[in-house]
Design an enzyme around this catalytic site. Structure first.
Site, PDB file in Angstrom:
ATOM      1  NE  ARG A 242      -4.053  -1.257   0.080  1.00 35.36           N
ATOM      2  CZ  ARG A 242      -4.440  -2.606  -0.529  1.00 35.36           C
ATOM      3  NH1 ARG A 242      -2.992  -3.342  -1.592  1.00 35.36           N
ATOM      4  NH2 ARG A 242      -5.573  -3.531  -0.786  1.00 35.36           N
ATOM      5  CD  GLU A 271      -3.385   2.075  -4.808  1.00 37.41           C
ATOM      6  OE1 GLU A 271      -2.105   2.406  -4.982  1.00 37.41           O
ATOM      7  OE2 GLU A 271      -4.276   1.260  -5.620  1.00 37.41           O
ATOM      8  CG  HIS A 289      -3.420  -1.706  -7.179  1.00 42.87           C
ATOM      9  ND1 HIS A 289      -3.434  -1.248  -5.891  1.00 42.87           N
ATOM     10  CD2 HIS A 289      -3.104  -3.134  -6.213  1.00 42.87           C
ATOM     11  CE1 HIS A 289      -4.210  -1.824  -5.040  1.00 42.87           C
ATOM     12  NE2 HIS A 289      -3.588  -3.793  -5.246  1.00 42.87           N
TER      13      HIS A 289
END
Ligand code: 8YV
Length: 327
Positions: A242, A271, A289
Site C-alpha cells: 500500500r 491512487e 496496482h
C-alpha cells in the site's frame, strides 16, 4: 420460499463470479464499473444485507453508520482492508471478511518481477525502444545490477513475504526479514531467512528492500523520511502493498538526490493519483496496482467472496472472517 439475501457489489467482477452471485443472491452489480462515490456507497449499504467492496471504496464510519440494520456482512474482494473502518463495523455488529491466500503467489510474482525490473533497468529500456531512441547495442548501455548474490530485506514476512522469499532464493538472493513476530525456526530455516529485530538495522544493510506488510495504524508511514535516509545509496525499494506505508515525498527526494538507487511501485498513496514528480524519474518503475491481476487470481478472489457470503447466509461464520486486533 425464503427470500434471497441482498448483495451489493461495488465494482465489475469477472463474469463467472457475477453469474454465480446472480444465481445465489438478489444481486446489484455496478454495470459501468465507475468507482462508487460516498453517496452511492451509502445507497448500497442501505439496500443490502451484504456489501462486496474493493480497494477503491472508502467504507468509512460515515458509510457504515448510515447502513440499514440489515447489513450484516462486508465481504471484501481483496485481502487488504485498510479502506474499511473495522472498528465502526464491529461497533455496529457487522462482520468483515477478506480473500487471503488466493492472491499470494500472484502478488509475490509481481514483487519479484519488480525486483528484476528495477535492478536491471527494464523500464528504462522499454521506454527507450518505444520512444524510437534506441540507436543500437553498446557495451555500456543501461547496465544494471545483477540480482543474484544481493541482499533482500523483506518488511512483513506473512504469506506474501514468504512467497517472495522462496522466489528470491531461486534467483540466488540472500533473504533477510523484519516482522512483528519472528517466524518459527523451522520456517526460517526452510526459507534460509535471517531475522532482524531492528528494522532500522536491516534497512541500513540491504541492497533491495521489499515492503509486504498490510497497511494498519501501526504500519502507516513505516518507511518514513528518517528510515528512508538509512537506505544505502544504490539500494532498490519495492512496494506491492500500500502507498501509505511509505513517505512518498521523502522517497521522491531521495531518488532525485541519488540517495536511493531505484524504486518500483505498484501502489500509491491516494491512487490512482500518482505523484507527478515520480513520473519524471528514470530510476522508477510505476505500475497500476497489478499485484493480484491474473484471471485465475481474480476468479479465486470472487469464489472466496461467494463462499464467505454463502456460509454467512447459511448461519455460519464466514471462513475468512476478520478478527479485530486490539492495539
Ligand atoms: C486487489 C490488493 O486487487 O487484495 C488486495 O489487498 O491489494 C489487490 O491485489 C484489490 O485489493 C482488490 O480490492
Amino acid at each position: 420460499m425464503k427470500k434471497k439475501a441482498r448483495i451489493a457489489v461495488t465494482r465489475k467482477l469477472p463474469a463467472t463470479v457475477e453469474t454465480q452471485l446472480g444465481i445465489l443472491f438478489d444481486s446489484k452489480f455496478n454495470l459501468d464499473d465507475t468507482p462508487f462515490s460516498e453517496s452511492q456507497l451509502i445507497r448500497a449499504v442501505n439496500w443490502a444485507d451484504i456489501l462486496v467492496p474493493t480497494v477503491t471504496d472508502k467504507v468509512n464510519a460515515k458509510v457504515i453508520n448510515a447502513a440499514s440494520p440489515n447489513l450484516k456482512l462486508i465481504a471484501n474482494f481483496g485481502v487488504g482492508v485498510n479502506h474499511i473502518d473495522l472498528e465502526a463495523a464491529e461497533a455496529k455488529g457487522i462482520q468483515v471478511s477478506n480473500t487471503p491466500d488466493v492472491l499470494t503467489e500472484d502478488t509475490a510474482d509481481l514483487a519479484m518481477a519488480l525486483i528484476i525490473m528495477a535492478s536491471r533497468r527494464l523500464g528504462e529500456g522499454e521506454r527507450m525502444v518505444r520512444a524510437g531512441n534506441w540507436t543500437g547495442w553498446t557495451p555500456t548501455q543501461l547496465m544494471g545490477n545483477r540480482v543474484s548474490g544481493r541482499n533482500l530485506g523483506i518488511i512483513g514476512m506473512g504469506r506474501i513475504g514468504q512467497a517472495l522469499a522462496k522466489r528470491a532464493r531461486g534467483f540466488g538472493m540472500s533473504i533477510h526479514y523484519h516482522n512483528r513476530k519472528r517466524l518459527n525456526l523451522k520456517i526460517e530455516r526452510e526459507l534460509k531467512a535471517k531475522h532482524w529485530e531492528s528494522l532500522d538495522g536491516m534497512i541500513a544493510n540491504m541492497e533491495i528492500i521489499s515492503i509486504n506488510t498490510p497497511l494498519t495504524p501501526s504500519t502507516a508511514n513505516i518507511l518514513n523520511a528518517e528510515r528512508l535516509k538509512r537506505m544505502q545509496p544504490s539500494s532498490v525499494l519495492i512496494n506491492t502493498s500500500r502507498g501509505g506505508l511509505i513517505d512518498e515525498e521523502a522517497l521522491v527526494e531521495n531518488l532525485m538526490k541519488g540517495q536511493i538507487g531505484a524504486a518500483a511501485l505498484d501502489v500509491f498513496d491516494g491512487e490512482p493519483h500518482v505523484n507527478p514528480k515520480l513520473m519524471h524519474l528514470e530510476n522508477v518503475v510505476l505500475l497500476p496496482h497489478l499485484g493480484s491481476a491474473t484471471i485465475e487470481g481474480r476468479v479465486a478472489m470472487g469464489d472466496k467472496v461467494i463462499l464467505n457470503a454463502k456460509r454467512f447466509i447459511d448461519g455460519y461464520p464466514p471462513p475468512d472472517k476478520l478478527i479485530l486486533e486490539l492495539p
